[in-house]
Design an enzyme around this catalytic site. Structure first.
Site, PDB file in Angstrom:
ATOM      1  NE  ARG A 163      -4.542  11.266   3.850  1.00 54.14           N
ATOM      2  CZ  ARG A 163      -4.735  10.567   2.574  1.00 54.14           C
ATOM      3  NH1 ARG A 163      -4.414   9.541   2.404  1.00 54.14           N
ATOM      4  NH2 ARG A 163      -5.426  11.475   1.698  1.00 54.14           N
ATOM      5  CG  HIS A 190       0.178   8.568  -0.307  1.00 58.05           C
ATOM      6  ND1 HIS A 190      -0.279   9.505   0.772  1.00 58.05           N
ATOM      7  CD2 HIS A 190      -0.799   8.354  -0.471  1.00 58.05           C
ATOM      8  CE1 HIS A 190      -1.138   9.761   0.919  1.00 58.05           C
ATOM      9  NE2 HIS A 190      -1.880   8.942   0.117  1.00 58.05           N
TER      10      HIS A 190
END
Ligand code: NDP
Ligand code: OXD
Length: 324
Positions: free
Chosen positions: A239, A287
């Site tokens: 993350r 991502h």
């Protein structure tokens, strides 16, 4: 058949998902449960009192709270930090995505970038642009130390594949673990020893208050730089909030890091003026290290709804106190 209760049956499914797969999720849910049972935000209408299950990904905060008979939330990804940040989140179980397909995809990303660093691929790319034919000393994988932060479903899978490629693999987690063939460390007390022999650092941590900003300059300076990898490298497919972008640039510029491959960022999409886009030793991806196949994800949702309807406990639920 007439319903006995004044409470609606609440078995409808709400889908609220941002991103490229939203349409596909909707058609897979309709095919699996029937169009009558599936309501897709923002055209779901009100009231939402018949919604029993919500499938959410980057959905607006406050939306689940508008479903008074919600039984479970399905987070359509592994990391549930966006959902957990909803101040009105109802107290129902939250199921997250866990599947071998997802672990394999993130592992592909990790193995790709570990090998890119290990095989000095950026250097050979530069040489190719200048038509330079020159080989450099190439250590074997067994001389290179890879350290994985996060030994969960994905971290353990990636560790096994990197071991099979021959790397020396260590891991770091919150609680103690035993993983065959992996040198394991845990907690704040185990972090420095883990970093001291790690050359290629792979982050597969969730975003929690405890992991926020962990990948900062002080931590990156503790990585081993004089090993066979030829410098320390960072791969973050966990993350973005775990990393401090400015500290990664500073670490690259002062030599604490030789390179970085980043799939996640504190602000996504990565702003166009971020120096990470143009840094010669940084690889940026949007991502997408691991998007579970939508067909598998919706089958998993259906499997868990069936468990719920049979009164069985849901699997892979988020522990709210831990934050993941
Ligand atoms: P898991 O919950 O299975 O594993 C999380 C791991 O992180 C566990 O080993 C846990 O320790 C460890 N951890 C959590 N907090 C800390 C802490 N404070 N200190 C040390 N270790 C900690 O998650 P998954 O493996 O399924 O996924 C990991 C993350 O990867 C997800 O949360 C998500 O954010 C990210 N992800 C990113 C994708 C992408 O496309 N870039 C795709 C999929 C996932 P312990 O074992 O002791 O609990
Ligand atoms: C994530 C995912 O958590 O894609 O990022 O599953």
């Amino acid at each position: 058949m007439t319903r006995q209760s004044s409470v609606p049956q609440a078995d409808a499914i709400l889908l609220a998902a941002g991103g490229a797969q939203a349409e596909l999720y909707a058609s897979l849910l309709r095919a699996r449960f029937g169009a009558q049972r599936v309501r897709v935000w923002p055209h779901a209408g009100e009231p939402l009192s018949d919604i029993g299950y919500a499938c959410l990904w980057n959905a607006p905060h406050g939306l689940p709270a508008r479903c008074p008979h919600l039984k479970a939330i399905f987070n359509l990804g592994a990391g549930a930090d966006h959902l957990l940040a909803d101040p009105e989140l109802p107290g129902v179980p939250i199921v997250r995505a866990v599947h071998r397909d997802l672990s394999m995809r993130v592992t592909e990303y990790v193995a790709l970038h570990v090998l890119m660093f290990h095989r000095r691929q950026r250097r050979y790319d530069e040489q190719q642009r200048a038509a330079v034919w020159q080989a450099h000393a190439q250590p074997g994988a067994g001389e290179v130390a890879v350290g994985i932060m996060g030994l969960g479903h994905i971290g353990q899978h990636a560790a096994g594949v990197l071991r099979a490629l021959g790397f020396r693999v260590a891991g770091w987690s919150r609680t103690p673990k035993r993983v065959p063939g992996i040198d394991v460390h845990h907690g704040a007390g185990g972090l420095d020893a883990f970093l001291a022999h790690t050359e290629i650092l792979v982050c597969l941590l969730p975003a929690t208050p405890q992991t926020e900003g962990l990948l900062n300059l002080a931590l990156l300076r503790k990585l081993r730089r004089d090993g066979a990898a030829g410098g320390a490298c960072l791969i973050n497919a966990g993350r973005g909030r775990v990393q401090v972008d400015a500290d990664i640039i500073a670490a690259l510029d002062e030599g604490a890091l030789a390179g970085a491959a980043l799939d996640v960022f504190p602000v996504e999409p990565l702003p166009a003026d971020s120096p990470l886009w143009r840094h010669p030793r940084v690889t940026v991806t949007p991502h997408n290290a691991g998007d579970i196949a939508p067909e598998i994800l919706i089958e998993e949702v259906a499997r868990q709804i069936a468990r719920c309807e049979r009164g069985l406990p849901l699997e892979y639920t988020i522990d709210r106190a831990r934050g993941y």
